[in-house]
Design an enzyme around this catalytic site. Structure first.
Site, mmCIF file in Angstrom:
data_model
loop_
_atom_site.group_PDB
_atom_site.id
_atom_site.type_symbol
_atom_site.label_atom_id
_atom_site.label_comp_id
_atom_site.label_asym_id
_atom_site.label_seq_id
_atom_site.Cartn_x
_atom_site.Cartn_y
_atom_site.Cartn_z
ATOM 1 C CG HIS A 152 -1.920 0.955 1.424
ATOM 2 N ND1 HIS A 152 -1.690 2.240 1.841
ATOM 3 C CD2 HIS A 152 -3.253 0.859 1.220
ATOM 4 C CE1 HIS A 152 -2.854 2.892 1.892
ATOM 5 N NE2 HIS A 152 -3.814 2.071 1.511
ATOM 6 C CG ASP A 230 0.288 -2.816 6.195
ATOM 7 O OD1 ASP A 230 -0.673 -2.860 6.994
ATOM 8 O OD2 ASP A 230 0.210 -2.256 5.077
ATOM 9 C CD GLN A 233 -7.293 -4.420 4.039
ATOM 10 O OE1 GLN A 233 -8.300 -5.011 4.411
ATOM 11 N NE2 GLN A 233 -7.317 -3.163 3.651
ATOM 12 C CE LYS A 256 -7.501 -0.334 6.315
ATOM 13 N NZ LYS A 256 -8.285 0.377 5.295
ATOM 14 C CB CYS A 394 -3.767 3.378 -1.367
ATOM 15 S SG CYS A 394 -4.809 4.764 -0.964
#
Lengths: 437, 151
Positions: A152, A230, A233, A256, A394
């Protein structure tokens, strides 16, 4: 676990398990009672443009259950005060709730201590914190920053800025193609002693690829490379265990995973956090200030300058409790089943290009319809009440690599159903008819 | 549902999207400008050839969504033979139409974009070629992007 083939083997194994799960699902329609869960999300119970809303934009942000909304409301109604400095009862209550949330995050990702949990505004700020604090201090000309082609922008741009300032160079692990796997052989080749940090997305927001972060981080660690995962998600979609992954940093956002916007998390191993200079400075993060010199607090407070978001961690705490009351392992299975179902049904449509792994994918599907721009797809889908996302997500460099301007994306969560997926597929077929007839 | 959609994607728009007119570059344009909508990735280059302030030829190349492509295509049709002053006036009318729905009676075929105002997220797509037009005739070299203003 270090060649693409072994990776595929692994994926095949998981697919097999998934098929078994599908069989279980057939006899027992859901892993959990979605009808009951959906009562906690009144927002889902509405019509959009005359149709029942199907919210398939969960990779952008999830909806929030009433429990989270109530926790935030309750804080402002009964306990609101500033944290840490106050002596009075309300301030004490706010401080306790704030620090309890930190402890809850630690247990949520199995960190050794809540001192390893820093509250930020979100994944983006978490990565910026590492890039600026750790990166500016430790990177020098000749050093390499290893990223992947599926990152991202939030895991590319901060490193570009730091690379420019330090003279370090960015290197990318390539993807294999539309199927969106990492080229693990290339990863092995790129893993050189010059690499000082390896920063990688756990589940790709554009491809749905689930990266084997544990194996990759372990491999990087053998060369003493600092690792960042990261988990934007993945954090609310599957169990996360930082002790097992053994990464140095892990980042995610509250919004999220059923929490409010504006709150995020940076996990960092205490040993490394201790060596890092402040990112921002001011109130809250100091021990002692003279006109010309300041002594900073220890982590995590060293990295939390100014009055923090207080209702955010409180809402996030409730969100994490909520997810664990369902079970993140079950949420993960549900995500994967729904994504696979949508993938398989989309695959039947002619003139469609689907991105990401054909199996064992996270809870999202990105696709492009021949000769129909993603924004037209999303506009028409919205008229049918289906909330999708269209654009570059993104991940502009990834889009360029795949040779597309944009894709449409459907992303799922535990409150989504296969019936919704069926309606979504029908809508996609309608869209194709609309633009090609 | 279908009514709203038909409002946005009128037959004329669908036609121009599938078969864009004047969809090529010009050899020796008097001026040209690029338009970029980072949100969708819409990208186009507009070429204009003028003589005595009259637009003799105008064309575009690029890629984008149905609305932006059709808008560029209809723009080129509408402006051929017009003066740059008339082009500026038309920009104002189109801008007003796609943001408010108010249609000037002399706007001709471009009236098909009146429905766009009901889809706020798509206004940028429709107006992008028009921003590129203004940049071209005002001699701005830089790429115009839809992120520089709110429409």
């Amino acid at each position: 676990m270090n060649t693409p083939y072994k990776n595929l083997e692994e994926h095949n194994k998981i697919l097999h398990q998934q098929n078994e799960l599908k069989q279980i699902q057939k006899s027992n329609p859901t892993l959990f009672d979605i009808a009951v869960i959906r009562k906690d999300f009144p927002i889902l119970n509405q019509t959009v443009n005359g149709n029942r809303l199907i919210y398939f934009d969960n990779a952008a942000t999830s909806q929030k259950p009433i429990q989270v909304i109530e926790a935030i409301r309750n804080y402002y109604l009964n306990d609101n005060a500033n944290v840490h400095r106050g002596i009075h009862t309300l301030s004490n209550r706010a401080t306790v709730a704030f620090e309890k949330a930190r402890e809850r995050v630690a247990s949520f990702i199995n960190a050794k201590s809540s001192d390893e949990i820093i509250f930020t505004r979100g994944t983006t700020e978490s990565i910026n914190l590492v890039a600026n604090s750790w990166g500016l201090k430790n990177l020098k000309p000749g050093d390499k920053i290893l990223l992947t082609e599926m990152e991202h922008h939030s895991n590319i741009v901060p490193w570009q800025i730091v690379a420019e300032r330090t003279g370090a160079e960015i290197v990318y692990v390539p993807i294999t193609g539309d199927d969106g796997y990492l080229d693990l052989e290339a990863f092995e080749r790129l893993l050189t002693p010059q690499v000082k940090i390896f920063s990688i997305v756990h589940i790709s927001n554009s491809l749905g690829t689930i990266n084997p972060v544990k194996e990759l981080c372990h491999k990087a660690k053998t060369l003493g490379i600092v690792t960042l995962v990261d988990a934007a998600q993945s954090a609310g979609h599957c169990p996360i265990d930082v002790s097992e992954i053994d990464c140095d940093f892990l980042t995610f956002s509250g919004h999220k995973i059923c929490g409010p916007t504006g709150i995020g998390v940076l996990y960092g191993k205490y040993k490394i956090l201790e060596t890092m200079p402040p990112y921002q400075s001011g109130g809250e993060m100091i021990l002692n200030v003279d006109y010309y010199k300041t002594a900073f607090k220890k982590p995590p407070h060293r990295f939390e300058a100014g009055t923090p978001d207080i209702s955010g961690p409180i809402g996030l705490h409730t969100a994490m409790d909520y997810l664990d009351s369902i079970g993140r392992d079950l949420i993960f299975e549900h995500d994967k089943i729904l994504a696979q179902y949508a993938y398989d049904r989309l695959k039947e449509i002619s003139g469609i290009r689907i991105f990401g792994p054909p199996m064992n994918r996270g809870g999202l599907v990105s696709f492009a319809l021949k000769d129909i721009h993603a924004h037209d797809v999303v506009t028409v889908a919205d008229q049918f009440g289906v909330a999708l996302r269209g654009g570059h997500h993104c991940t502009q460099p990834l889009m360029k690599k795949l040779g597309v301007e944009s894709t449409a994306r459907a992303s799922f969560y535990f409150y989504n159903t296969t019936e919704e997926a069926d309606r979504f597929i029908n809508v996609i077929k309608e869209i194709q008819k609309f633009f090609t007839s | 549902m279908i009514d709203e959609l038909a409002d946005l994607y009128q037959q004329v728009i669908l036609d121009h999207c599938k078969h864009p007119r004047n969809f090529h570059s010009l050899g020796n344009p008097t001026c040209s400008a690029q338009g970029h909508n980072p949100l969708c990735g819409d990208q186009l280059t507009l070429y204009i050839s003028t003589k005595d302030d009259i637009i003799l030829d105008i064309s575009f190349v690029g890629s984008g969504c149905c609305i932006s492509k059709a808008s560029a295509s209809l723009l080129t049709e509408a402006l051929k033979g017009k003066t740059t002053k008339e082009a500026r006036e038309l920009f104002d009318k189109v801008h007003k139409m796609v943001t408010t729905g108010t249609t000037d009676e002399n706007i001709g075929k471009l009236a098909v974009f009146a429905g766009v105002h009901k889809f706020p997220s798509r206004v940028k797509c429709a107006i992008l070629p028009w921003h590129a037009l203004m940049a071209a005739i005002e001699g701005k070299a830089q790429t115009v992007t839809t992120e520089n203003d709110h429409t």
